[in-house]
Design an enzyme around this catalytic site. Structure first.
Site, PDB file in Angstrom:
ATOM      1  N   ASP A  23       0.831  -1.210   0.000  1.00  0.00           N
ATOM      2  CA  ASP A  23       0.000   0.000   0.000  1.00  0.00           C
ATOM      3  C   ASP A  23       0.867   1.263   0.000  1.00  0.00           C
ATOM      4  O   ASP A  23       2.003   1.247   0.494  1.00  0.00           O
ATOM      5  CB  ASP A  23      -0.902  -0.028   1.244  1.00  0.00           C
ATOM      6  N   ASN A  71     -10.441  -3.180  -6.801  1.00  0.00           N
ATOM      7  CA  ASN A  71      -9.632  -2.213  -7.567  1.00  0.00           C
ATOM      8  C   ASN A  71     -10.169  -1.959  -8.985  1.00  0.00           C
ATOM      9  O   ASN A  71      -9.839  -0.954  -9.603  1.00  0.00           O
ATOM     10  CB  ASN A  71      -8.168  -2.659  -7.670  1.00  0.00           C
TER      11      ASN A  71
HETATM   12  C1  FPP Z   1      -2.025   0.225  -3.335  1.00  0.00           C
HETATM   13  O1  FPP Z   1      -1.557   1.541  -3.314  1.00  0.00           O
HETATM   14  C2  FPP Z   1      -1.444  -0.473  -4.455  1.00  0.00           C
HETATM   15  C3  FPP Z   1      -2.137  -1.028  -5.459  1.00  0.00           C
HETATM   16  C4  FPP Z   1      -3.616  -1.001  -5.540  1.00  0.00           C
HETATM   17  C5  FPP Z   1      -1.472  -1.693  -6.567  1.00  0.00           C
HETATM   18  C6  FPP Z   1      -0.193  -2.364  -6.238  1.00  0.00           C
HETATM   19  C7  FPP Z   1       0.527  -2.527  -7.498  1.00  0.00           C
HETATM   20  C8  FPP Z   1       1.847  -2.425  -7.648  1.00  0.00           C
HETATM   21  C9  FPP Z   1       2.803  -2.297  -6.558  1.00  0.00           C
HETATM   22  C10 FPP Z   1       2.411  -2.470  -9.015  1.00  0.00           C
HETATM   23  C11 FPP Z   1       1.962  -3.668  -9.761  1.00  0.00           C
HETATM   24  C12 FPP Z   1       2.526  -4.910  -9.180  1.00  0.00           C
HETATM   25  C13 FPP Z   1       2.558  -6.075  -9.816  1.00  0.00           C
HETATM   26  C14 FPP Z   1       3.197  -7.255  -9.225  1.00  0.00           C
HETATM   27  C15 FPP Z   1       1.974  -6.199 -11.133  1.00  0.00           C
HETATM   28  P1  FPP Z   1      -2.610   2.721  -3.423  1.00  0.00           P
HETATM   29  O2  FPP Z   1      -2.690   3.110  -4.844  1.00  0.00           O
HETATM   30  O3  FPP Z   1      -3.903   2.314  -2.808  1.00  0.00           O
HETATM   31  O4  FPP Z   1      -1.898   3.820  -2.549  1.00  0.00           O
HETATM   32  P2  FPP Z   1      -2.604   4.924  -1.641  1.00  0.00           P
HETATM   33  O5  FPP Z   1      -3.346   4.185  -0.559  1.00  0.00           O
HETATM   34  O6  FPP Z   1      -1.450   5.713  -1.105  1.00  0.00           O
HETATM   35  O7  FPP Z   1      -3.502   5.702  -2.552  1.00  0.00           O
END
Ligand code: FPP
Length: 250
Positions: A23, A71
């Site tokens: 996250d 998501n």
């Molecule tokens: C959460 O951060 C992260 C995600 C929903 C996606 C995670 C994806 C990656 C790390 C890249 C892709 C990985 C692979 C293995 C394909 P957020 O966007 O919710 O962050 P925030 O809470 O700060 O908004």
């Protein structure tokens, strides 16, 4: 060369199976005035670093929460960028996984993924099927409640299990994680104390480690800190400390 931190790790007590809620990509980006997509791109660098480090540290299974069922509701452009990142990662890193003896696995409602992503994913899973050093599981279009619903559907559609005979093992055997070891440690980055519909059944006795580090900043040293925390925690599985100590000497 091993860092001071790594030297503190007891090799025989490294958890078998570690899962990570990655996250904080969005917050990492907005702190820098960048787009959320830039945050995910940086998050991908952490994925590469952590997969490599996990193998070096002797972890046998690592499961990454890359994309949840929920998501899909994010803005279209962000979903599209995440799917592209995933495909690029698979294309670029597939051979490296093969060379390093890492088996690629995926859990979730994989039929929801775009066709082109599924094709690459299937290819690399097949190519790495016999690798034994570590299994990297990507949770994609994954939800913990959805996983339990899917297991219930599969069990009922089998038709030969009665309500009285059903037990924990039957349920475990129908989860997406049936072939993975028990989950020992769950790590969440970015400080929030939430499970976010991840591995709800599997965390029953897992240790949980939450760090304020944002995912794009997470590297080997952060993983080692989580492992050290795990090694310094007594896992009691519902027993008393005394019982656990006696079991150790038996
Ligand atoms: C959460 O951060 C992260 C995600 C929903 C996606 C995670 C994806 C990656 C790390 C890249 C892709 C990985 C692979 C293995 C394909 P957020 O966007 O919710 O962050 P925030 O809470 O700060 O908004």
């Amino acid at each position: 060369m091993k860092s001071k931190l790594e030297k503190l790790l007891i090799k025989s007590q490294v958890p078998n199976h570690v899962a990570i809620i990655m996250d904080g990509n969005g917050r990492w980006a907005s702190k820098r005035g960048l787009s959320r997509i830039r945050g995910h791109q940086e998050g991908m660098e952490s994925v590469k670093s952590v997969v490599k480090s996990a193998r070096e540290l002797g972890i046998k299974a690592i499961t990454l929460y890359a994309f949840s069922v929920q998501n899909w509701m994010r803005p279209k452009a962000e979903v599209k960028a995440l799917m592209k990142l995933l495909k690029d990662y698979l294309i670029k890193e597939g051979d490296k996984l093969s060379e390093k003896g890492i088996r690629l696995n995926a859990i979730g409602r994989l039929d929801d993924l775009p066709e082109d992503v599924c094709v690459v994913l299937d290819d690399i899973m097949e190519e790495t099927l016999h690798n034994r050093d570590m299994v990297l599981t990507l949770a994609l279009s994954y939800g913990g409640r959805e996983e339990i619903v899917d297991a219930a559907r599969s069990i009922i559609s089998r038709g030969d299990i009665t309500a009285e005979s059903i037990n924990e093992l039957d349920i475990s055997n129908y989860l997406y994680t049936k072939d993975l070891p028990e989950l020992d440690l769950l790590i969440r980055t970015s400080g929030e104390m939430r499970i976010s519909n991840f591995l709800l059944w599997q965390i029953a006795y897992s240790e949980i480690y939450v760090t304020s580090t944002l995912w794009p900043d997470f590297r080997k040293r952060h993983l080692i800190k989580a492992l050290l925390h795990y090694q310094n925690t007594e896992r009691r599985f519902g027993l008393t400390s005394d019982q656990i100590r006696k079991r150790e000497v038996l």
